[in-house]
Structure formats: C-alpha cells, structure tokens
Design a protein around this motif. Structure first.
Motif, short mmCIF file in Angstrom:
data_model
loop_
_atom_site.label_atom_id
_atom_site.label_comp_id
_atom_site.label_asym_id
_atom_site.label_seq_id
_atom_site.Cartn_x
_atom_site.Cartn_y
_atom_site.Cartn_z
N ASP A 171 43.10 17.51 11.30
CA ASP A 171 44.21 17.83 10.38
C ASP A 171 43.84 17.47 8.94
N ARG A 172 43.16 16.33 8.75
CA ARG A 172 42.72 15.95 7.40
C ARG A 172 41.76 16.98 6.84
N VAL A 173 40.82 17.44 7.68
CA VAL A 173 39.85 18.45 7.23
C VAL A 173 40.58 19.74 6.87
N TYR A 174 41.51 20.16 7.72
CA TYR A 174 42.26 21.39 7.47
C TYR A 174 43.05 21.29 6.17
N GLU A 175 43.68 20.15 5.93
CA GLU A 175 44.44 19.96 4.69
C GLU A 175 43.52 19.99 3.48
N ALA A 176 42.33 19.39 3.60
CA ALA A 176 41.37 19.41 2.50
C ALA A 176 40.88 20.83 2.21
N ILE A 177 40.70 21.61 3.27
CA ILE A 177 40.28 23.01 3.10
C ILE A 177 41.38 23.80 2.40
N GLN A 178 42.62 23.61 2.82
CA GLN A 178 43.73 24.30 2.18
C GLN A 178 43.84 23.92 0.71
N LYS A 179 43.72 22.64 0.42
CA LYS A 179 43.83 22.14 -0.96
C LYS A 179 42.73 22.76 -1.82
N MET A 180 41.48 22.76 -1.32
CA MET A 180 40.36 23.32 -2.05
C MET A 180 40.55 24.82 -2.27
N ALA A 181 40.99 25.52 -1.24
CA ALA A 181 41.19 26.97 -1.34
C ALA A 181 42.24 27.30 -2.39
N GLN A 182 43.32 26.56 -2.39
CA GLN A 182 44.39 26.81 -3.37
C GLN A 182 43.93 26.44 -4.78
N ALA A 183 43.21 25.33 -4.92
CA ALA A 183 42.77 24.89 -6.24
C ALA A 183 41.74 25.84 -6.84
N LYS A 184 40.89 26.40 -6.00
CA LYS A 184 39.82 27.27 -6.50
C LYS A 184 40.15 28.75 -6.39
N GLY A 185 41.33 29.05 -5.89
CA GLY A 185 41.78 30.44 -5.84
C GLY A 185 41.11 31.30 -4.78
N TYR A 186 40.69 30.71 -3.67
CA TYR A 186 40.10 31.51 -2.59
C TYR A 186 41.20 32.18 -1.79
N ASP A 187 40.97 33.44 -1.47
CA ASP A 187 41.93 34.17 -0.66
C ASP A 187 41.69 33.93 0.82
N PHE A 188 40.45 33.77 1.19
CA PHE A 188 40.09 33.54 2.59
C PHE A 188 39.00 32.49 2.66
N VAL A 189 39.08 31.63 3.66
CA VAL A 189 38.03 30.66 3.94
C VAL A 189 37.73 30.79 5.43
N PHE A 190 36.52 31.15 5.72
CA PHE A 190 36.11 31.32 7.11
C PHE A 190 35.43 30.06 7.61
N ASP A 191 35.48 29.86 8.92
CA ASP A 191 34.80 28.73 9.54
C ASP A 191 33.55 29.26 10.23
N LYS A 192 32.41 28.89 9.70
CA LYS A 192 31.13 29.38 10.21
C LYS A 192 30.82 28.86 11.61
N SER A 193 31.36 27.69 11.98
CA SER A 193 31.00 27.07 13.26
C SER A 193 31.75 27.64 14.45
N VAL A 194 32.77 28.44 14.20
CA VAL A 194 33.56 29.01 15.30
C VAL A 194 32.76 30.12 15.96
N SER A 195 32.63 30.04 17.29
CA SER A 195 31.89 31.09 17.99
C SER A 195 32.66 32.39 17.89
N GLY A 196 31.94 33.48 17.80
CA GLY A 196 32.59 34.78 17.65
C GLY A 196 33.04 34.99 16.22
N SER A 197 32.48 34.20 15.30
CA SER A 197 32.84 34.29 13.89
C SER A 197 32.51 35.68 13.36
N PRO A 198 33.38 36.23 12.53
CA PRO A 198 33.13 37.57 12.00
C PRO A 198 32.08 37.60 10.89
#
Length: 193
Positions: A125-152
């Motif tokens: 949850d801490r990691v997820y919150e940090a990702i959300q905070k970074m995405a909002q601060a830097k204006g990212y529309d999408f953040v993908f997780d490279k480690s998830v199998s079946g990643s697009p």
C-alpha cells in the motif's frame, strides 16, 4: 489570403488535436522496489520461517502415516478383517487430518495467506501510494508495472523507469538488485508500442 488562413487553421487544429491526445507514460518495477525495501525483506524472512516450520510439521505427520502404513502391511496377515478395517480407517483419518492441517496453513485464506496479508499488504500500500503521488506530481497519465506477468509492455525505454524515484520517495537508497534484461528492446515485428 483565404488559402493561407485555411491552411493555418488546419495546421492549428491538427496540432491541437494531437496535443489533446498526448499522454505521459511511465513504468515501475514493483518487484524491484519491494526487493529494495528492508521492511519487505524482514516480512519475507518471517513468512519463510513460518512456512518452513509448518512444512516441517507436515512432513513429520506424513512420516508418521507412512510408519503406520508400513506397520499395517507387516502385520496384515495376522489381523482379522475387523482389525484390518479399523487400522485402514485410522490411516485414512490421519491422512485427512494432515491434509486439513496443510490446507489450514498453506491453503487459500490459510494462516500463511493471512500472515502475508498482515505483513506485506501495508508495504504494498505504501508503494502504491508513492506511485500515485509521483504520477500526480509529474503529470503521468499511466504508470505500468513491468514486473506483472502478462504485462502489455513490449518495449520499455529505461529513461521512463521510475522505480528508483519511488524508492527515493520512500526514503530508500536504490540498490544494485535491478535487472535490466529486456529493457530497451524493440517491439516484435509488425507491432507498435
């Protein structure tokens, strides 16, 4: 003059439309982030110790059942039908009990699952919150997780990997556990990013 105005209006409309659809993307490697978090390593160590002790207990119980079965086979010729049936039931009941024990420890929603939820979920949850905070601060529309199998992700620009940024935001100095195998590879023939 009318042609110039028409041309400029078409150019501005095209530029405006393309910028309206421009989106910022980034990706992170959550596995790498977690591996660099000391509290995750500590939680994983606790889970591994619990799992090993329960597995040892399961193996001990199966060894007892195996001894019961061998004893039954050795004495089988001396037993009456009623005694055979009783011993077979004992062995069967003991096997069921071990399987129940195993399920209660390792099964879906067993003790190991619940302990993992208790120890690891707050870290995730801490990691997820940090990702959300970074995405909002830097204006990212999408953040993908490279480690998830079946990643697009078919191609990933290492410059877009924000995993170390997340670690720094969490107050952790990035380590050297990062494996960049596959980063920067071109998409498969005929495929677009």
């Amino acid at each position: 003059m009318k042609k110039l105005i028409l041309f400029l209006s078409i150019v501005f409309m095209t530029l405006g439309a393309s910028s309206a659809f421009a989106q910022k993307y980034a990706y992170v490697d959550s596995k790498y982030i977690l591996e660099n978090m000391p509290e995750y390593a500590k939680a994983q160590t606790q889970l591994d110790a619990l799992s090993a002790s329960w597995q040892k207990e399961v193996e001990r119980m199966y060894k007892e059942i195996d001894e019961m079965y061998k004893s039954y086979q050795n004495e089988q010729v001396l037993l009456t039908d009623e005694m055979k049936k009783k011993r077979e039931e004992e062995i069967t009941n003991r096997e069921k009990a071990v399987k129940e024990y195993q399920k209660s420890k390792f099964g879906y929603e067993g003790e190991l699952f619940k302990k993992r939820e208790e120890l690891v979920k707050p870290i995730q949850d801490r990691v997820y919150e940090a990702i959300q905070k970074m995405a909002q601060a830097k204006g990212y529309d999408f953040v993908f997780d490279k480690s998830v199998s079946g990643s697009p992700i078919l191609y990933s620009n290492p410059a877009l990997d924000k995993s170390n940024d997340i670690l720094r935001d969490l107050g952790i100095t990035p380590g050297s556990k990062k494996n960049n195998a596959g980063s920067g590879s071109a998409p498969a023939a005929g495929q677009k990013r």
